[in-house]
Design an enzyme around this catalytic site. Structure first.
Site, short mmCIF file in Angstrom:
data_model
loop_
_atom_site.label_atom_id
_atom_site.label_comp_id
_atom_site.label_asym_id
_atom_site.label_seq_id
_atom_site.Cartn_x
_atom_site.Cartn_y
_atom_site.Cartn_z
CB CYS A 114 35.82 38.17 39.16
SG CYS A 114 37.20 36.51 40.16
CG HIS A 246 35.32 41.84 41.76
ND1 HIS A 246 33.62 40.30 42.61
CD2 HIS A 246 36.17 41.05 41.80
CE1 HIS A 246 35.05 39.39 42.44
NE2 HIS A 246 35.94 39.01 42.63
CG ASN A 276 36.44 37.06 45.00
OD1 ASN A 276 35.09 36.85 44.42
ND2 ASN A 276 37.78 37.70 44.95
O1 UT7 Z 1 38.05 37.91 42.56
C1 UT7 Z 1 39.46 37.73 41.29
C2 UT7 Z 1 40.20 39.34 41.58
N1 UT7 Z 1 41.20 39.15 42.88
C3 UT7 Z 1 41.98 39.29 44.13
O2 UT7 Z 1 41.58 40.72 43.61
C4 UT7 Z 1 42.97 38.92 44.85
C5 UT7 Z 1 43.79 39.53 44.44
N2 UT7 Z 1 45.24 39.91 46.04
C6 UT7 Z 1 44.60 39.67 47.06
O3 UT7 Z 1 43.19 39.62 47.70
C7 UT7 Z 1 46.10 39.67 48.25
O4 UT7 Z 1 46.97 39.29 48.19
C8 UT7 Z 1 45.94 38.10 48.84
C9 UT7 Z 1 44.87 38.64 49.57
C10 UT7 Z 1 44.95 37.30 48.26
C11 UT7 Z 1 46.67 38.01 49.73
O5 UT7 Z 1 47.16 39.21 50.74
P1 UT7 Z 1 49.22 39.91 50.52
O6 UT7 Z 1 48.52 41.07 51.54
O7 UT7 Z 1 48.86 40.23 48.84
O8 UT7 Z 1 49.73 38.77 51.16
P2 UT7 Z 1 50.78 37.86 50.61
O9 UT7 Z 1 50.37 36.74 49.12
O10 UT7 Z 1 52.08 38.33 50.40
O11 UT7 Z 1 51.90 36.72 51.87
C12 UT7 Z 1 51.18 37.55 52.77
C13 UT7 Z 1 52.48 36.19 53.91
C14 UT7 Z 1 53.00 35.55 53.37
O12 UT7 Z 1 53.28 35.48 54.24
P3 UT7 Z 1 55.62 35.07 54.49
O13 UT7 Z 1 55.78 34.35 52.70
O14 UT7 Z 1 55.78 36.95 53.88
O15 UT7 Z 1 55.88 34.52 55.24
C15 UT7 Z 1 51.81 33.90 52.98
O16 UT7 Z 1 52.11 32.79 53.71
O17 UT7 Z 1 50.64 35.59 53.92
C16 UT7 Z 1 50.42 34.84 54.58
N3 UT7 Z 1 49.16 33.99 54.30
C17 UT7 Z 1 48.78 33.73 54.88
N4 UT7 Z 1 49.44 33.85 56.36
C18 UT7 Z 1 47.65 33.02 56.92
C19 UT7 Z 1 49.02 33.49 52.92
N5 UT7 Z 1 47.62 33.05 53.07
C20 UT7 Z 1 47.66 33.58 54.33
C21 UT7 Z 1 45.95 32.66 55.45
N6 UT7 Z 1 46.32 33.19 56.89
N7 UT7 Z 1 45.76 32.43 54.30
#
Ligand code: UT7
Length: 319
Positions: A114, A246, A276
């Site tokens: 990225c 980004h 992204n």
């Molecule tokens: O480009 C390179 C750099 N990349 C980034 O900068 C990405 C950085 N990270 C992020 O943008 C965020 O961490 C994400 C968008 C990837 C995830 O958001 P989050 O608020 O950190 O969510 P999480 O990973 O802590 O997941 C929260 C919940 C989980 O469920 P439980 O364990 O709390 O029951 C996941 O299983 O959301 C669930 N989940 C989803 N639910 C519905 C994860 N993906 C999805 C989905 N739909 N697509």
């Protein structure tokens, strides 16, 4: 007088097929509500038959050349940033070179995921200021849809395909790239990676990410590197007209702006439309804001990105 790399023109290209969150929710267990609330993403473009990293990159480059008003034959250097090359080799930059009808110039790819566009921009800037080349095409182009695990809802909803490009020219004056800063920390390889490759599995592999940990590092690293490029250029956040970041997550953009004391209105946001697009996201956002008239000549821009590796970087540019 100071020799600087000036942006003569910008261009971008998106695959024809646009996919909404609701369409994705028919494939994996997700919802428009979750994706918008956690990321700000509403749509992404997905490459179809005949659309590749090189074809999208060549389309974006042709538009940038047109905007710059220069002939392809006058280009001395092409650097293409990508993590999704058409083939393991040759470099996709050489495919773009051939598509543009350029018979002899320097052409190579950079792999910094990225942050790739910032890495490519910084190398081109150094080569221009060293007097090695006069005009350069710097391209970020990706087809991440081809390395996504479409069963994994934690990654497949986040990425899209596309390309962006700039034409740079060495000119004496105060306009152009003022400063750049690049970083990498390979201790974090396992937080964002692809589980395949020519020298390990012999396969292309799929994107794997520990999203919440990447998020934490991103906010800190991006605010720090933006401060570095402003310091080096003798500027402060108050001098900034536009941040062109980004586009990984709208929440990261808000948090970075808050840390620097900038208004949300100064951040170019396209993550809602493009998702992204890895190395393509910064030049795609730049071209969008140039073409819709937000970014004007003479303004101070700061570009930033962070990605797998980790790698991260920024540039301060008097446009
Ligand atoms: O480009 C390179 C750099 N990349 C980034 O900068 C990405 C950085 N990270 C992020 O943008 C965020 O961490 C994400 C968008 C990837 C995830 O958001 P989050 O608020 O950190 O969510 P999480 O990973 O802590 O997941 C929260 C919940 C989980 O469920 P439980 O364990 O709390 O029951 C996941 O299983 O959301 C669930 N989940 C989803 N639910 C519905 C994860 N993906 C999805 C989905 N739909 N697509």
């Amino acid at each position: 007088m100071t020799l600087r790399a000036v942006i003569l023109g910008t261009g971008s290209a998106l695959p024809k097929h646009r996919v909404s969150n609701d369409e994705l929710a028919q494939r994996v267990d997700t919802s428009d509500e979750w994706i918008v609330a956690r990321t700000g993403i509403r749509f992404r473009h997905i490459a179809g038959e005949g659309e590749t990293t090189a074809t999208l990159g060549a389309d974006a480059a042709a538009k940038a050349l047109d905007a710059a008003g220069v002939d392809a034959a006058s280009i001395d250097l092409i650097i293409l940033a990508t993590a999704t090359p058409d083939q393991t080799f040759p470099a996709s930059a050489t495919k773009v070179q051939a598509m543009l009808g350029i018979n002899d110039c320097i052409a190579f790819d950079v792999a910094a995921v990225c942050s790739g566009f910032l890495y490519a921009l910084s190398v081109a800037d150094a080569m221009i200021r060293a007097g090695n080349v006069k005009r350069a095409l710097v391209i970020g182009s990706e087809t991440f849809s081809r390395i996504l695990d479409w069963e994994d809802r934690t990654t497949c909803v986040l990425f899209g395909d596309g390309a962006g490009a700039v034409v740079l020219e060495g000119q004496d004056g105060e306009t152009g790239i003022l400063s750049t800063s690049l970083h990498a920390d390979g201790r974090h390889n396992e937080l964002l990676y692809v589980d395949g490759g020519p020298s390990t599995t012999g396969t292309v592999g799929h994107v794997r990410m520990k999203g919440s940990e990447v998020f934490r590092h991103a906010v800190v690293n991006l605010a720090t590197v933006l401060g570095e490029v402003l310091d080096t250029a003798g500027l402060t956040p108050q001098d900034v007209d536009w941040v062109v970041p980004h586009q990984a997550n709208a929440r990261i953009l808000d948090a970075t702006a808050r840390k620097l004391g900038l208004s949300k209105d100064q951040i170019v946001v396209t993550v809602d439309q493009h998702a992204n697009t890895s190395a393509a996201s910064v030049p795609l956002a730049l071209d969008t804001a140039v073409r819709d008239g937000r970014i004007q000549r003479g303004q101070l821009l700061v570009l930033e990105a962070m990605g797998g590796g980790f790698t991260w970087g920024a540039a301060a540019i008097r446009y």
